[in-house]
Design a protein around this motif. Structure first.
Motif, PDB file in Angstrom:
ATOM      1  N   CYS A 191      60.115  -3.827   2.688  1.00 18.04           N
ATOM      2  CA  CYS A 191      60.083  -5.106   1.959  1.00 18.04           C
ATOM      3  C   CYS A 191      60.288  -4.884   0.461  1.00 18.04           C
ATOM      4  CB  CYS A 191      58.750  -5.814   2.189  1.00 18.04           C
ATOM      5  SG  CYS A 191      58.536  -6.377   3.873  1.00 18.04           S
ATOM      6  N   ASP A 192      60.561  -3.652   0.084  1.00 21.14           N
ATOM      7  CA  ASP A 192      60.913  -3.330  -1.300  1.00 21.14           C
ATOM      8  C   ASP A 192      59.747  -3.506  -2.285  1.00 21.14           C
ATOM      9  OD1 ASP A 192      62.936  -2.182  -2.655  1.00 21.14           O
ATOM     10  OD2 ASP A 192      63.886  -4.048  -3.314  1.00 21.14           O
ATOM     11  N   ILE A 193      58.509  -3.412  -1.799  1.00 22.96           N
ATOM     12  CA  ILE A 193      57.390  -3.444  -2.746  1.00 22.96           C
ATOM     13  C   ILE A 193      56.577  -2.141  -2.675  1.00 22.96           C
ATOM     14  CG2 ILE A 193      57.191  -5.978  -2.792  1.00 22.96           C
ATOM     15  CD1 ILE A 193      54.677  -5.690  -1.096  1.00 22.96           C
ATOM     16  N   GLY A 194      57.160  -1.139  -2.002  1.00 22.88           N
ATOM     17  CA  GLY A 194      56.475   0.150  -1.845  1.00 22.88           C
ATOM     18  C   GLY A 194      56.101   0.764  -3.183  1.00 22.88           C
ATOM     19  N   GLY A 195      57.009   0.658  -4.161  1.00 17.67           N
ATOM     20  CA  GLY A 195      56.787   1.264  -5.476  1.00 17.67           C
ATOM     21  C   GLY A 195      55.610   0.655  -6.227  1.00 17.67           C
ATOM     22  N   GLY A 300      52.158 -14.392   4.803  1.00 22.02           N
ATOM     23  CA  GLY A 300      52.402 -15.271   3.658  1.00 22.02           C
ATOM     24  C   GLY A 300      51.968 -14.588   2.360  1.00 22.02           C
ATOM     25  N   ARG A 301      50.861 -13.843   2.452  1.00 25.81           N
ATOM     26  CA  ARG A 301      50.377 -13.088   1.278  1.00 25.81           C
ATOM     27  C   ARG A 301      51.460 -12.111   0.800  1.00 25.81           C
ATOM     28  NH1 ARG A 301      44.999 -11.165  -0.312  1.00 25.81           N
ATOM     29  NH2 ARG A 301      44.281 -13.252   0.235  1.00 25.81           N
ATOM     30  N   LEU A 302      52.073 -11.436   1.785  1.00 28.36           N
ATOM     31  CA  LEU A 302      53.128 -10.472   1.464  1.00 28.36           C
ATOM     32  C   LEU A 302      54.330 -11.192   0.842  1.00 28.36           C
ATOM     33  CD1 LEU A 302      54.004  -7.500   1.742  1.00 28.36           C
ATOM     34  CD2 LEU A 302      54.824  -8.024   4.026  1.00 28.36           C
ATOM     35  N   MET A 303      54.712 -12.319   1.436  1.00 30.62           N
ATOM     36  CA  MET A 303      55.861 -13.084   0.925  1.00 30.62           C
ATOM     37  C   MET A 303      55.577 -13.567  -0.503  1.00 30.62           C
ATOM     38  SD  MET A 303      57.517 -16.367   2.815  1.00 30.62           S
ATOM     39  CE  MET A 303      58.388 -17.664   1.943  1.00 30.62           C
ATOM     40  N   GLY A 304      54.368 -14.079  -0.731  1.00 28.11           N
ATOM     41  CA  GLY A 304      54.005 -14.556  -2.067  1.00 28.11           C
ATOM     42  C   GLY A 304      53.988 -13.420  -3.080  1.00 28.11           C
ATOM     43  N   ALA A 305      53.488 -12.258  -2.666  1.00 22.58           N
ATOM     44  CA  ALA A 305      53.429 -11.106  -3.582  1.00 22.58           C
ATOM     45  C   ALA A 305      54.844 -10.661  -3.948  1.00 22.58           C
ATOM     46  CB  ALA A 305      52.660  -9.956  -2.932  1.00 22.58           C
ATOM     47  N   ILE A 306      55.735 -10.711  -2.974  1.00 22.66           N
ATOM     48  CA  ILE A 306      57.130 -10.319  -3.236  1.00 22.66           C
ATOM     49  C   ILE A 306      57.749 -11.261  -4.273  1.00 22.66           C
ATOM     50  CG2 ILE A 306      59.438 -10.231  -2.181  1.00 22.66           C
ATOM     51  CD1 ILE A 306      57.929  -9.144   0.390  1.00 22.66           C
ATOM     52  N   VAL A 307      57.452 -12.556  -4.165  1.00 17.47           N
ATOM     53  CA  VAL A 307      57.983 -13.510  -5.145  1.00 17.47           C
ATOM     54  C   VAL A 307      57.339 -13.268  -6.522  1.00 17.47           C
ATOM     55  CG1 VAL A 307      58.189 -15.955  -5.768  1.00 17.47           C
ATOM     56  CG2 VAL A 307      58.493 -15.241  -3.390  1.00 17.47           C
TER      57      VAL A 307
END
Ligand code: ATP
Ligand code: MG
Length: 416
Positions: A191-195, A300-307
């Motif tokens: 999901c490209d938030i690993g970093g 949804g938490r993950l989706m919101g964090a990505i945004v």
């Protein structure tokens, strides 16, 4: 279907930020037409948002199946007795309680499912040969949250993946717990938030020294963590001692950061197996307590964090793996060439949102493309047609370039 004409897409984007939203993720997601707020902490996922949620769900499901998980679906409506058995009917503030007006029977509306999955497994007499066992679901949770100002980061209704592991002994649980960390890392990397996501030592509750949270660094976060750059881990401020030092390497030079918890894994041990008599027969036929682990992750938490970590003043910047479509194709003026490219790309399996609207200006189309935030923008105009080119721009960059039509697929398939 990987295709959509914007003239038909429900709903239209909003010109202004919604007045009743405070967090960046909800302002953008509402304005761009991904979600609609029904009431505080409760959102409807609209076609664009639903596509993102499904992509996240697929990434998670794939990892959980490769971790050996068997998917099930447990109920939201749950018997009070199960919650009384663990004491959480009275101790869990966020538990929604619900009364049948016919029988006056009380129920819980599931905030999590340890109280359901443990007695479920206990119904079937297990032997050591049936262990380990791994069950998971991707399902709606309800929680009476006190604060709901963070958009889809904190819903009163939200979707969670919850995974439960059942083992014959602690060593087996601990070995598996380590393996699950690799699967969690894979999900965040995909999901490209690993970093920006750190495995974080957190409170283990009464049953274990630590649990591990996955904390994504963002100003929108409600947690404070201390990051050790040496070990790439963090410690939740809730549990850190006065000395503030890394439990792995002893480093005292920790960085304080705001972060949001996107996942949480727990060595439950016998916390839930004991109250429900969840036992198995060992090699000698003696009953022993089953050792459990559990592994949660909010979609949804993950989706919101990505945004929260992928946007600018113009809109969202979706990572490719979870973008609702890969390409935003914009036709300026009516032109058949754009129709043709739309058909070509979709024939090749590329996911395209086609802005075919005849009543929108170029400025409106570009603003919508930035707001919705698909990875690639293609523009087809009289000018590009005359030059036999297509204009390509990545959402991440400010530069556009003219490319040959024959190179389009190659470029879309190779670039990231
Ligand atoms: P928080 O401390 O943020 O309230 P929690 O520790 O109570 O969360 P868990 O019970 O560990 O949450 O739930 C597992 C996962 O479910 C969390 O890591 C998070 O991703 C997600 N989650 C929890 N509460 C919510 C919520 N209200 N809205 C959306 N996702 C949530
Ligand atoms: Mg948690």
């Amino acid at each position: 279907m990987g295709l959509m004409k914007q003239s038909q897409l429900f709903p239209k984007t909003l010109r202004e930020n919604p007045k009743d939203e405070i967090s960046a993720n909800s302002k953008l997601l509402v304005r761009a037409g991904f979600v609609d707020k029904l009431m505080a902490g409760v959102y409807t996922f609209l076609p664009l948002g639903f596509r993102v949620l499904k992509k996240i769900e697929n990434i998670i499901r794939q990892e959980m199946v490769s971790a050996g998980g068997q998917e099930i679906l447990m109920s939201v409506l749950q018997p009070k007795e199960n919650w009384q058995k663990t004491g959480r009917w009275d101790s869990l503030d966020s538990l929604f309680k619900f009364v049948s007006h016919y029988s006056k029977t009380e129920f819980a509306l599931g905030p999590t499912h340890e109280e359901i999955v443990s007695p479920l497994v206990a119904k079937f007499s297990l032997s050591y040969k049936n262990l380990p066992l791994y069950l998971f679901q991707i399902q709606t949770k309800l929680r009476d949250e006190k604060r709901t100002k963070s958009g889809i980061l904190r819903g009163r209704e939200f979707t969670m993946k919850d995974f439960y592991s059942f083992h014959a002994d602690e060593k087996d649980m601990e070995d598996y717990y380590k393996k699950m960390k690799v699967h969690y890392k894979n999900i965040f990397d995909k999901c490209d938030i690993g970093g920006k996501t750190y495995i974080t030592f957190a409170s283990g509750g009464s049953f274990s020294k630590y649990s591990h949270e996955y904390q994504t660094i963002t100003k929108a976060g409600e947690d404070r963590i201390y990051v050790c750059d040496e070990c790439k881990i963090a410690i939740n401020a809730e549990i850190i001692d006065e000395q503030k030092q890394c439990p792995e390497c002893g480093n005292k030079d920790l960085k304080e950061q705001k972060a949001i918890e996107v996942g949480n894994i727990f060595p439950l041990k016998t916390k839930y197996s004991k109250p429900f008599g969840l036992k198995y027969k060992d090699k000698n036929g003696f009953p022993k307590d089953v050792i459990m682990g559990c592994y949660g992750l909010g979609l949804g938490r993950l989706m919101g964090a990505i945004v929260e970590i992928n946007h600018d003043e113009k809109g969202i910047i979706w990572p490719e793996a979870i973008a609702p479509f890969k390409v935003h194709l914009i036709s300026l003026g009516k032109n058949e060439e754009a129709d043709k490219i739309y058909n070509d790309l979709s024939g090749k399996g590329v996911e395209v949102l086609y802005d075919d609207r005849e009543d929108a200006t170029a400025g409106e189309k570009f603003a919508d493309a930035d707001l919705i935030g698909l990875p690639y923008r293609l523009v087809v105009s009289e000018k590009t047609v005359a030059e036999e080119k297509i204009e390509l721009k990545k959402r991440k960059s400010d530069e556009s370039k003219l490319i040959n039509k024959k190179d389009l697929l190659k470029i879309l398939n190779n670039q990231n």
